[in-house]
Design a protein around this motif. Structure first.
Motif, PDB file in Angstrom:
ATOM      1  N   ASN A   1      31.293 -14.962  67.689  1.00  0.00           N
ATOM      2  CA  ASN A   1      32.320 -16.028  67.321  1.00  0.00           C
ATOM      3  C   ASN A   1      31.898 -17.363  67.159  1.00  0.00           C
ATOM      4  O   ASN A   1      32.402 -18.367  67.681  1.00  0.00           O
ATOM      5  N   ARG A   2      30.379 -17.531  67.232  1.00  0.00           N
ATOM      6  CA  ARG A   2      29.640 -18.870  67.113  1.00  0.00           C
ATOM      7  C   ARG A   2      30.153 -19.408  65.590  1.00  0.00           C
ATOM      8  O   ARG A   2      30.408 -18.713  64.716  1.00  0.00           O
ATOM      9  N   ASN A   3      30.316 -20.863  65.591  1.00  0.00           N
ATOM     10  CA  ASN A   3      30.656 -21.605  64.684  1.00  0.00           C
ATOM     11  C   ASN A   3      29.405 -21.613  63.561  1.00  0.00           C
ATOM     12  O   ASN A   3      28.295 -21.061  64.188  1.00  0.00           O
ATOM     13  N   HIS A   4      29.473 -21.813  62.186  1.00  0.00           N
ATOM     14  CA  HIS A   4      28.471 -21.726  61.340  1.00  0.00           C
ATOM     15  C   HIS A   4      27.171 -22.720  61.673  1.00  0.00           C
ATOM     16  O   HIS A   4      26.015 -21.921  61.598  1.00  0.00           O
ATOM     17  N   GLU A   5      27.457 -23.567  62.251  1.00  0.00           N
ATOM     18  CA  GLU A   5      26.140 -24.592  62.734  1.00  0.00           C
ATOM     19  C   GLU A   5      25.500 -23.824  63.965  1.00  0.00           C
ATOM     20  O   GLU A   5      24.278 -24.165  63.887  1.00  0.00           O
ATOM     21  N   GLU A   6      26.058 -23.206  64.612  1.00  0.00           N
ATOM     22  CA  GLU A   6      25.362 -22.361  65.837  1.00  0.00           C
ATOM     23  C   GLU A   6      25.150 -20.977  65.397  1.00  0.00           C
ATOM     24  O   GLU A   6      23.942 -20.567  66.022  1.00  0.00           O
ATOM     25  N   PHE A   7      25.157 -20.426  64.172  1.00  0.00           N
ATOM     26  CA  PHE A   7      25.010 -19.168  63.679  1.00  0.00           C
ATOM     27  C   PHE A   7      24.041 -19.284  62.593  1.00  0.00           C
ATOM     28  O   PHE A   7      23.021 -18.263  62.436  1.00  0.00           O
ATOM     29  N   LEU A   8      24.031 -20.264  61.883  1.00  0.00           N
ATOM     30  CA  LEU A   8      23.110 -20.137  60.652  1.00  0.00           C
ATOM     31  C   LEU A   8      21.767 -21.146  61.210  1.00  0.00           C
ATOM     32  O   LEU A   8      21.715 -21.834  61.846  1.00  0.00           O
ATOM     33  N   CYS A   9      20.672 -20.721  60.412  1.00  0.00           N
ATOM     34  CA  CYS A   9      19.530 -21.272  60.477  1.00  0.00           C
ATOM     35  C   CYS A   9      18.703 -21.676  58.888  1.00  0.00           C
ATOM     36  O   CYS A   9      19.310 -21.112  57.886  1.00  0.00           O
ATOM     37  N   LYS A  10      18.044 -22.895  59.000  1.00  0.00           N
ATOM     38  CA  LYS A  10      17.289 -23.117  57.586  1.00  0.00           C
ATOM     39  C   LYS A  10      15.954 -22.680  57.647  1.00  0.00           C
ATOM     40  O   LYS A  10      15.300 -23.162  58.721  1.00  0.00           O
ATOM     41  N   LEU A  11      15.477 -22.107  56.714  1.00  0.00           N
ATOM     42  CA  LEU A  11      14.146 -21.582  56.538  1.00  0.00           C
ATOM     43  C   LEU A  11      13.238 -22.759  56.580  1.00  0.00           C
ATOM     44  O   LEU A  11      12.174 -22.582  56.645  1.00  0.00           O
ATOM     45  N   SER A  12      13.598 -23.831  55.851  1.00  0.00           N
ATOM     46  CA  SER A  12      12.915 -25.092  55.869  1.00  0.00           C
ATOM     47  C   SER A  12      12.566 -25.587  57.127  1.00  0.00           C
ATOM     48  O   SER A  12      11.444 -26.412  57.264  1.00  0.00           O
ATOM     49  N   HIS A  13      13.162 -25.386  58.215  1.00  0.00           N
ATOM     50  CA  HIS A  13      12.625 -25.649  59.764  1.00  0.00           C
ATOM     51  C   HIS A  13      11.594 -24.853  60.157  1.00  0.00           C
ATOM     52  O   HIS A  13      10.937 -25.225  61.109  1.00  0.00           O
ATOM     53  N   TYR A  14      11.233 -23.614  59.405  1.00  0.00           N
ATOM     54  CA  TYR A  14      10.260 -22.818  60.003  1.00  0.00           C
ATOM     55  C   TYR A  14       9.186 -22.648  59.104  1.00  0.00           C
ATOM     56  O   TYR A  14       8.083 -22.323  59.489  1.00  0.00           O
ATOM     57  N   TYR A  15       9.144 -22.984  57.682  1.00  0.00           N
ATOM     58  CA  TYR A  15       7.876 -22.887  56.867  1.00  0.00           C
ATOM     59  C   TYR A  15       8.078 -24.200  56.203  1.00  0.00           C
ATOM     60  O   TYR A  15       9.073 -24.886  55.511  1.00  0.00           O
ATOM     61  N   SER A  16       7.093 -24.902  55.773  1.00  0.00           N
ATOM     62  CA  SER A  16       6.880 -26.121  55.169  1.00  0.00           C
ATOM     63  C   SER A  16       6.905 -25.927  53.631  1.00  0.00           C
ATOM     64  O   SER A  16       7.222 -26.984  52.937  1.00  0.00           O
ATOM     65  N   LYS A  17       6.446 -24.585  53.258  1.00  0.00           N
ATOM     66  CA  LYS A  17       6.835 -24.562  51.670  1.00  0.00           C
ATOM     67  C   LYS A  17       7.397 -23.164  51.424  1.00  0.00           C
ATOM     68  O   LYS A  17       7.278 -22.278  52.332  1.00  0.00           O
ATOM     69  N   LYS A  18       8.073 -23.036  50.436  1.00  0.00           N
ATOM     70  CA  LYS A  18       8.904 -21.934  50.099  1.00  0.00           C
ATOM     71  C   LYS A  18       7.891 -20.562  49.831  1.00  0.00           C
ATOM     72  O   LYS A  18       7.962 -19.586  50.004  1.00  0.00           O
ATOM     73  N   GLU A  19       6.845 -20.997  49.114  1.00  0.00           N
ATOM     74  CA  GLU A  19       5.764 -20.191  48.833  1.00  0.00           C
ATOM     75  C   GLU A  19       4.972 -19.487  49.992  1.00  0.00           C
ATOM     76  O   GLU A  19       4.864 -18.213  50.218  1.00  0.00           O
ATOM     77  N   ASP A  20       5.056 -20.018  51.055  1.00  0.00           N
ATOM     78  CA  ASP A  20       4.646 -19.366  52.511  1.00  0.00           C
ATOM     79  C   ASP A  20       5.564 -18.571  52.815  1.00  0.00           C
ATOM     80  O   ASP A  20       5.120 -17.479  53.425  1.00  0.00           O
ATOM     81  N   PHE A  21       6.824 -18.885  52.857  1.00  0.00           N
ATOM     82  CA  PHE A  21       8.056 -17.896  53.100  1.00  0.00           C
ATOM     83  C   PHE A  21       7.706 -16.503  52.340  1.00  0.00           C
ATOM     84  O   PHE A  21       7.962 -15.685  53.005  1.00  0.00           O
ATOM     85  N   ASN A  22       7.406 -16.894  50.957  1.00  0.00           N
ATOM     86  CA  ASN A  22       7.500 -15.858  50.012  1.00  0.00           C
ATOM     87  C   ASN A  22       6.527 -14.743  50.289  1.00  0.00           C
ATOM     88  O   ASN A  22       6.773 -13.504  50.156  1.00  0.00           O
ATOM     89  N   GLU A  23       5.234 -15.337  50.531  1.00  0.00           N
ATOM     90  CA  GLU A  23       4.193 -14.478  50.800  1.00  0.00           C
ATOM     91  C   GLU A  23       4.403 -13.404  52.056  1.00  0.00           C
ATOM     92  O   GLU A  23       4.053 -12.578  52.143  1.00  0.00           O
ATOM     93  N   ARG A  24       4.986 -14.281  53.247  1.00  0.00           N
ATOM     94  CA  ARG A  24       5.204 -13.493  54.553  1.00  0.00           C
ATOM     95  C   ARG A  24       6.426 -12.511  54.041  1.00  0.00           C
ATOM     96  O   ARG A  24       6.347 -11.461  54.740  1.00  0.00           O
ATOM     97  N   PHE A  25       7.477 -12.744  53.618  1.00  0.00           N
ATOM     98  CA  PHE A  25       8.533 -12.007  53.160  1.00  0.00           C
ATOM     99  C   PHE A  25       7.933 -10.738  52.493  1.00  0.00           C
ATOM    100  O   PHE A  25       8.232  -9.554  52.858  1.00  0.00           O
ATOM    101  N   LYS A  26       7.127 -10.954  51.414  1.00  0.00           N
ATOM    102  CA  LYS A  26       6.457  -9.805  50.716  1.00  0.00           C
ATOM    103  C   LYS A  26       5.589  -9.043  51.648  1.00  0.00           C
ATOM    104  O   LYS A  26       5.624  -7.692  51.493  1.00  0.00           O
ATOM    105  N   LYS A  27       4.703  -9.700  52.337  1.00  0.00           N
ATOM    106  CA  LYS A  27       3.961  -8.829  53.374  1.00  0.00           C
ATOM    107  C   LYS A  27       4.875  -8.056  54.258  1.00  0.00           C
ATOM    108  O   LYS A  27       4.455  -6.831  54.641  1.00  0.00           O
ATOM    109  N   ARG A  28       5.878  -8.524  54.841  1.00  0.00           N
ATOM    110  CA  ARG A  28       7.016  -7.823  55.548  1.00  0.00           C
ATOM    111  C   ARG A  28       7.469  -6.588  55.048  1.00  0.00           C
ATOM    112  O   ARG A  28       7.645  -5.477  55.663  1.00  0.00           O
ATOM    113  N   LEU A  29       7.661  -6.588  53.662  1.00  0.00           N
ATOM    114  CA  LEU A  29       8.455  -5.641  52.827  1.00  0.00           C
ATOM    115  C   LEU A  29       7.594  -4.511  52.845  1.00  0.00           C
ATOM    116  O   LEU A  29       7.804  -3.183  53.139  1.00  0.00           O
TER     117      LEU A  29
END
Length: 87
Positions: free
Chosen positions: A59-87
Motif C-alpha cells: 500500500n505504498r504510494n507511487h513515490e515510495e514504491f517506484l525508483c528511477k534508473l537514472s539514480h543508479y546508472y549514469s548512462k542508459k548504455e550502462d544499464f542496457n549492458e548490465r540488463f543484457k548480461k543478466r538475461l
C-alpha cells in the motif's frame, strides 16, 4: 546495482523500476516491458492506486514504491549492458 524480478515487476531492492508482460505460444514468445529511466515526481499525484497491486507494494504510494534508473546508472548504455548480461 543488483536488480531482480519480483511478482512480474523489475525491482531494485523493494522499489519497482519496470513492469512487464509476456505472451507465450508453442513456437513464439513475446516480452513487453516499460522501464522508468526518469519521471517527474510532481506528476505522481495524478496516478491512482491500481485495483490490483503486488503484495510487496504494501500500500505504498507511487513515490515510495517506484525508483528511477537514472539514480543508479549514469548512462542508459550502462544499464542496457548490465540488463543484457543478466538475461
Amino acid at each position: 546495482v543488483d536488480f531482480a524480478l519480483r511478482e512480474n515487476d523489475y525491482v531494485i531492492g523493494s522499489k519497482k523500476f519496470g513492469g512487464n508482460a509476456q505472451y507465450m505460444t508453442r513456437h513464439r514468445w513475446l516480452h513487453h516491458s516499460s522501464l522508468l529511466w526518469d519521471f517527474n515526481s510532481e506528476n505522481m499525484q495524478y496516478l491512482k492506486m491500481p485495483q490490483k497491486t503486488p503484495n510487496y507494494r504494501q500500500n505504498r504510494n507511487h513515490e515510495e514504491f517506484l525508483c528511477k534508473l537514472s539514480h543508479y546508472y549514469s548512462k542508459k548504455e550502462d544499464f542496457n549492458e548490465r540488463f543484457k548480461k543478466r538475461l
